[in-house]
Every structure is written in structure tokens, then in C-alpha cells.
Design a protein around this motif. Sequence first.
Motif, PDB file in Angstrom:
ATOM      1  N   LYS A 259      43.074 -24.581 -25.022  1.00 48.57           N
ATOM      2  CA  LYS A 259      43.857 -25.745 -24.614  1.00 48.57           C
ATOM      3  C   LYS A 259      43.231 -26.994 -25.219  1.00 48.57           C
ATOM      4  O   LYS A 259      42.223 -27.498 -24.710  1.00 48.57           O
ATOM      5  CB  LYS A 259      43.891 -25.856 -23.084  1.00 48.57           C
ATOM      6  N   PRO A 260      43.781 -27.494 -26.318  1.00 52.33           N
ATOM      7  CA  PRO A 260      43.189 -28.681 -26.949  1.00 52.33           C
ATOM      8  C   PRO A 260      43.306 -29.907 -26.054  1.00 52.33           C
ATOM      9  O   PRO A 260      44.240 -30.038 -25.264  1.00 52.33           O
ATOM     10  CB  PRO A 260      44.012 -28.843 -28.233  1.00 52.33           C
ATOM     11  N   THR A 261      42.356 -30.801 -26.177  1.00 52.40           N
ATOM     12  CA  THR A 261      42.369 -32.033 -25.396  1.00 52.40           C
ATOM     13  C   THR A 261      43.421 -32.997 -25.944  1.00 52.40           C
ATOM     14  O   THR A 261      43.914 -32.846 -27.059  1.00 52.40           O
ATOM     15  CB  THR A 261      40.985 -32.696 -25.439  1.00 52.40           C
ATOM     16  N   PHE A 262      43.742 -34.004 -25.139  1.00 49.68           N
ATOM     17  CA  PHE A 262      44.765 -34.970 -25.548  1.00 49.68           C
ATOM     18  C   PHE A 262      44.310 -35.766 -26.763  1.00 49.68           C
ATOM     19  O   PHE A 262      45.089 -35.992 -27.700  1.00 49.68           O
ATOM     20  CB  PHE A 262      45.078 -35.912 -24.375  1.00 49.68           C
ATOM     21  N   ILE A 263      43.059 -36.199 -26.762  1.00 49.88           N
ATOM     22  CA  ILE A 263      42.565 -36.985 -27.895  1.00 49.88           C
ATOM     23  C   ILE A 263      42.511 -36.143 -29.160  1.00 49.88           C
ATOM     24  O   ILE A 263      42.680 -36.654 -30.275  1.00 49.88           O
ATOM     25  CB  ILE A 263      41.174 -37.586 -27.565  1.00 49.88           C
TER      26      ILE A 263
ATOM     27  N   MET B 216      45.945 -36.216 -30.590  1.00 48.51           N
ATOM     28  CA  MET B 216      46.146 -37.509 -31.230  1.00 48.51           C
ATOM     29  C   MET B 216      45.408 -37.570 -32.567  1.00 48.51           C
ATOM     30  O   MET B 216      45.932 -38.120 -33.546  1.00 48.51           O
ATOM     31  CB  MET B 216      45.666 -38.619 -30.304  1.00 48.51           C
ATOM     32  N   ASN B 217      44.217 -37.012 -32.599  1.00 48.70           N
ATOM     33  CA  ASN B 217      43.446 -37.022 -33.838  1.00 48.70           C
ATOM     34  C   ASN B 217      44.140 -36.231 -34.941  1.00 48.70           C
ATOM     35  O   ASN B 217      44.172 -36.658 -36.105  1.00 48.70           O
ATOM     36  CB  ASN B 217      42.060 -36.452 -33.572  1.00 48.70           C
ATOM     37  N   THR B 218      44.701 -35.069 -34.574  1.00 53.42           N
ATOM     38  CA  THR B 218      45.434 -34.268 -35.566  1.00 53.42           C
ATOM     39  C   THR B 218      46.623 -35.047 -36.118  1.00 53.42           C
ATOM     40  O   THR B 218      46.886 -35.033 -37.329  1.00 53.42           O
ATOM     41  CB  THR B 218      45.907 -32.951 -34.933  1.00 53.42           C
ATOM     42  N   ALA B 219      47.333 -35.754 -35.237  1.00 54.89           N
ATOM     43  CA  ALA B 219      48.477 -36.554 -35.687  1.00 54.89           C
ATOM     44  C   ALA B 219      48.021 -37.674 -36.632  1.00 54.89           C
ATOM     45  O   ALA B 219      48.653 -37.911 -37.673  1.00 54.89           O
ATOM     46  CB  ALA B 219      49.208 -37.131 -34.482  1.00 54.89           C
ATOM     47  N   VAL B 220      46.923 -38.355 -36.287  1.00 51.62           N
ATOM     48  CA  VAL B 220      46.425 -39.441 -37.137  1.00 51.62           C
ATOM     49  C   VAL B 220      45.972 -38.896 -38.490  1.00 51.62           C
ATOM     50  O   VAL B 220      46.235 -39.505 -39.538  1.00 51.62           O
ATOM     51  CB  VAL B 220      45.285 -40.183 -36.421  1.00 51.62           C
ATOM     52  N   GLN B 221      45.291 -37.759 -38.491  1.00 47.60           N
ATOM     53  CA  GLN B 221      44.839 -37.162 -39.750  1.00 47.60           C
ATOM     54  C   GLN B 221      46.016 -36.799 -40.645  1.00 47.60           C
ATOM     55  O   GLN B 221      45.971 -37.005 -41.868  1.00 47.60           O
ATOM     56  CB  GLN B 221      43.980 -35.936 -39.460  1.00 47.60           C
ATOM     57  N   LEU B 222      47.060 -36.252 -40.053  1.00 47.30           N
ATOM     58  CA  LEU B 222      48.239 -35.889 -40.848  1.00 47.30           C
ATOM     59  C   LEU B 222      48.960 -37.133 -41.374  1.00 47.30           C
ATOM     60  O   LEU B 222      49.496 -37.129 -42.491  1.00 47.30           O
ATOM     61  CB  LEU B 222      49.188 -35.029 -40.012  1.00 47.30           C
ATOM     62  N   ILE B 223      48.975 -38.194 -40.577  1.00 49.08           N
ATOM     63  CA  ILE B 223      49.590 -39.447 -41.047  1.00 49.08           C
ATOM     64  C   ILE B 223      48.815 -39.999 -42.246  1.00 49.08           C
ATOM     65  O   ILE B 223      49.408 -40.466 -43.239  1.00 49.08           O
ATOM     66  CB  ILE B 223      49.647 -40.468 -39.896  1.00 49.08           C
ATOM     67  N   LEU B 224      47.480 -39.921 -42.170  1.00 42.50           N
ATOM     68  CA  LEU B 224      46.670 -40.392 -43.288  1.00 42.50           C
ATOM     69  C   LEU B 224      46.907 -39.542 -44.536  1.00 42.50           C
ATOM     70  O   LEU B 224      46.985 -40.080 -45.658  1.00 42.50           O
ATOM     71  CB  LEU B 224      45.190 -40.357 -42.911  1.00 42.50           C
ATOM     72  N   VAL B 225      47.052 -38.233 -44.362  1.00 40.64           N
ATOM     73  CA  VAL B 225      47.329 -37.361 -45.511  1.00 40.64           C
ATOM     74  C   VAL B 225      48.667 -37.737 -46.142  1.00 40.64           C
ATOM     75  O   VAL B 225      48.784 -37.856 -47.377  1.00 40.64           O
ATOM     76  CB  VAL B 225      47.312 -35.880 -45.078  1.00 40.64           C
ATOM     77  N   ALA B 226      49.701 -37.908 -45.297  1.00 36.42           N
ATOM     78  CA  ALA B 226      51.021 -38.266 -45.830  1.00 36.42           C
ATOM     79  C   ALA B 226      50.977 -39.612 -46.547  1.00 36.42           C
ATOM     80  O   ALA B 226      51.560 -39.780 -47.636  1.00 36.42           O
ATOM     81  CB  ALA B 226      52.035 -38.300 -44.688  1.00 36.42           C
TER      82      ALA B 226
ATOM     83  N   THR C  41      35.754 -39.210 -31.646  1.00 38.42           N
ATOM     84  CA  THR C  41      36.129 -39.146 -30.227  1.00 38.42           C
ATOM     85  C   THR C  41      36.596 -37.758 -29.836  1.00 38.42           C
ATOM     86  O   THR C  41      36.252 -37.253 -28.759  1.00 38.42           O
ATOM     87  CB  THR C  41      37.228 -40.175 -29.925  1.00 38.42           C
ATOM     88  N   SER C  42      37.383 -37.116 -30.679  1.00 44.48           N
ATOM     89  CA  SER C  42      37.867 -35.764 -30.364  1.00 44.48           C
ATOM     90  C   SER C  42      36.724 -34.753 -30.365  1.00 44.48           C
ATOM     91  O   SER C  42      36.697 -33.837 -29.540  1.00 44.48           O
ATOM     92  CB  SER C  42      38.945 -35.341 -31.353  1.00 44.48           C
ATOM     93  N   ALA C  43      35.764 -34.917 -31.276  1.00 46.39           N
ATOM     94  CA  ALA C  43      34.603 -34.027 -31.278  1.00 46.39           C
ATOM     95  C   ALA C  43      33.812 -34.169 -29.987  1.00 46.39           C
ATOM     96  O   ALA C  43      33.364 -33.170 -29.397  1.00 46.39           O
ATOM     97  CB  ALA C  43      33.723 -34.315 -32.489  1.00 46.39           C
ATOM     98  N   TYR C  44      33.646 -35.386 -29.507  1.00 47.14           N
ATOM     99  CA  TYR C  44      32.934 -35.602 -28.248  1.00 47.14           C
ATOM    100  C   TYR C  44      33.722 -35.031 -27.075  1.00 47.14           C
ATOM    101  O   TYR C  44      33.135 -34.517 -26.114  1.00 47.14           O
ATOM    102  CB  TYR C  44      32.681 -37.093 -28.031  1.00 47.14           C
ATOM    103  N   SER C  45      35.054 -35.110 -27.107  1.00 48.33           N
ATOM    104  CA  SER C  45      35.863 -34.578 -26.001  1.00 48.33           C
ATOM    105  C   SER C  45      35.690 -33.074 -25.869  1.00 48.33           C
ATOM    106  O   SER C  45      35.639 -32.542 -24.748  1.00 48.33           O
ATOM    107  CB  SER C  45      37.333 -34.933 -26.209  1.00 48.33           C
ATOM    108  N   TYR C  46      35.578 -32.373 -26.995  1.00 51.42           N
ATOM    109  CA  TYR C  46      35.337 -30.928 -26.925  1.00 51.42           C
ATOM    110  C   TYR C  46      33.936 -30.633 -26.403  1.00 51.42           C
ATOM    111  O   TYR C  46      33.724 -29.646 -25.694  1.00 51.42           O
ATOM    112  CB  TYR C  46      35.529 -30.293 -28.300  1.00 51.42           C
TER     113      TYR C  46
ATOM    114  N   LYS D 113      36.646 -26.490 -19.990  1.00 49.59           N
ATOM    115  CA  LYS D 113      38.021 -26.690 -19.536  1.00 49.59           C
ATOM    116  C   LYS D 113      39.040 -26.441 -20.638  1.00 49.59           C
ATOM    117  O   LYS D 113      40.230 -26.342 -20.349  1.00 49.59           O
ATOM    118  CB  LYS D 113      38.183 -28.109 -18.992  1.00 49.59           C
ATOM    119  N   THR D 114      38.582 -26.370 -21.875  1.00 54.19           N
ATOM    120  CA  THR D 114      39.514 -26.147 -22.983  1.00 54.19           C
ATOM    121  C   THR D 114      39.702 -24.667 -23.297  1.00 54.19           C
ATOM    122  O   THR D 114      40.469 -24.327 -24.195  1.00 54.19           O
ATOM    123  CB  THR D 114      39.011 -26.859 -24.252  1.00 54.19           C
TER     124      THR D 114
END
Length: 295
Positions: free
Chosen positions: A230-234, A237-247, A276-281, A287-288
Motif C-alpha cells: 500500500k503506497p503512501t499518499f506522498i 504524489m511523487n510518482t505523478a510529479v516525476q512523470l510530469i517532469l519526464v513529459a 519526502t516519499s523516501a522518508y514516508s516509507y 503500515k505499507t
Amino acid sequence: MLAAAWLARGSWRGLLRGAERRRPAGGAARPLGGRLGSAAGVGRRGGGVPCLPAGAGPPPRLLRAPAAAWRLLSGGAAPPEPRRERGAAGPCAELYENPWTIPNILSMARMGLAPVLGYLIVEENFNVALGVFVLAGVTDLLDGFIARNWANQKSALGSALDPLADKILISVLYVSLTCANLIPVPLTSMIILRDAALIAAVFYVRYKTLSPPRTLSRYFNPCYATAQLKPTFISKMNTAVQLILVAASLAAPVFNYVDSIYLQTLWCITAFTTVTSAYSYYHYGRKTVQVIKNK
């Protein structure tokens, strides 16, 4: 089984009451074996053991076990096998599922598109690469939509395969875009290190949740589902931001904004969400992961 034993006990009590009614008036109560023997014309030989005269049928049999009661009530059918307990360490602790669902196939197709995209970017064929990237994004949207709306297409394997496909695709894209001088090296190194740590954690969780015997064939068999991620919310969000940067980076040479300040700002945002996402994991690690216990 409890119901069968209760009914058998009721039948046996009825047999006792019938024997009491057949007893002669004023007669003393006799042992059960004597009453049954008399009812069948059985004589007594020393020691109180009932015996049958020649040609007599067998005496009524006592229901000595629940299995006998079951056969009496079910017309001779064999009793069902008792349910075996499945412990967490037993060979049936994990769920055996079909890995060939549509979302899983789409995730594997996305992984297959990763080297194609890398080759197109290194060869600086950005127009075709942008189109293939859009196709990969469509497969990502479709597998999530299908898994959420059709229960038979959702699987524990898919919960790990979908983010794994994203990480492979993103890693290949960032390395390729760095080779094309479209993304800085420190940002790519940060993303690769984070994804490598998460992939190693997934392999570790797989090993710890797989019940003995932990063989290579069972470890790499996708049919044995042992844990759901179960991936965290951040992290989402990080995956979405990374894909936006790639595009945006792929479109930069096509639309001539390689040195845009907005693109450099997006680099900083991507670096922040990655950390931030690395720290959340690290903080919500337990819990994930949801361990599957097939009962």
C-alpha cells in the motif's frame, strides 16, 4: 458433526425408553446388555456376556463414535474429512491466485516499453519517444481503473507489479534523459537510489512473508501471493510529479523550452517529493505492507 452427534444421542435415549416400556411390571432393572440380549432372544453365559442363539440376527449396535452416528443418519455415507488448520508457517499460508489479469498484463507491457523509450531518447528521436511515453501513461491509467472497478481483476501481485513497472519506467527514462542532457545528474542519482532501495525492500518482504519451504521456484512463482503493498499518499504524489517532469523534459526539445525556468523549478519540486516519499516509507514502513493470511 455436533448436530449429528446430538441427533444420535436423542435416538439412543429413545431406544432406552422403549426398552423400559417393554420391561415386565415389577421386574428389577437389568443391565443394558441383558435387556438387549433378551429382546433378541439372547441367552447368558458366565461373566454376563450376551451370546446369540443359532440363526439369530446381530444385536443392536451401540453408536460408539461420531462417525457411526454420521453413517446412521446419512444412509451409510462416509463422514467428511475434518478441516485441517492452516498455520502461518504451513504450506498453505499464502494465497494462490491467477497472475494473468488484464492490469498485470498492462503493467508488464509498460515494463516492456521502458527500453524502447530509452533507445528513442538516446537516439534523440523525441517526437516518437513522446508518443510512446503517452502510450505507457495510458496503460498506467487503464490498469488502475480496471483493478478498482472489477474485483476479479484485482490481485496481490498487481499491488507490487504496478509500482514496480512505474519504477522501472521512470528509472530508464531519467537515465536516458540525463544522457541527453535534459535532466541533471544529481536528481537522477537521487531517484535511482530511492527506487533501488524500495525494490530491495520488496524482495525482502517477499522473502519474509513466504512460508517454508523457501525455494527459488516458490519465491519467483507469481501465483503465490504473500503480501499486498500500500503506497503512501506522498509516494503517489511523487510518482505523478516525476512523470510530469519526464513529459515536460521530453517535450522541451520538441517545443524549444529546454532552458526554461519553469523546467528548473520542476527539478527542485521533484527532488523534494522524492526525499519526502523516501522518508514516508521509512517512517510508515510496516503500515505499507499487508501480509496475506489465507484461512
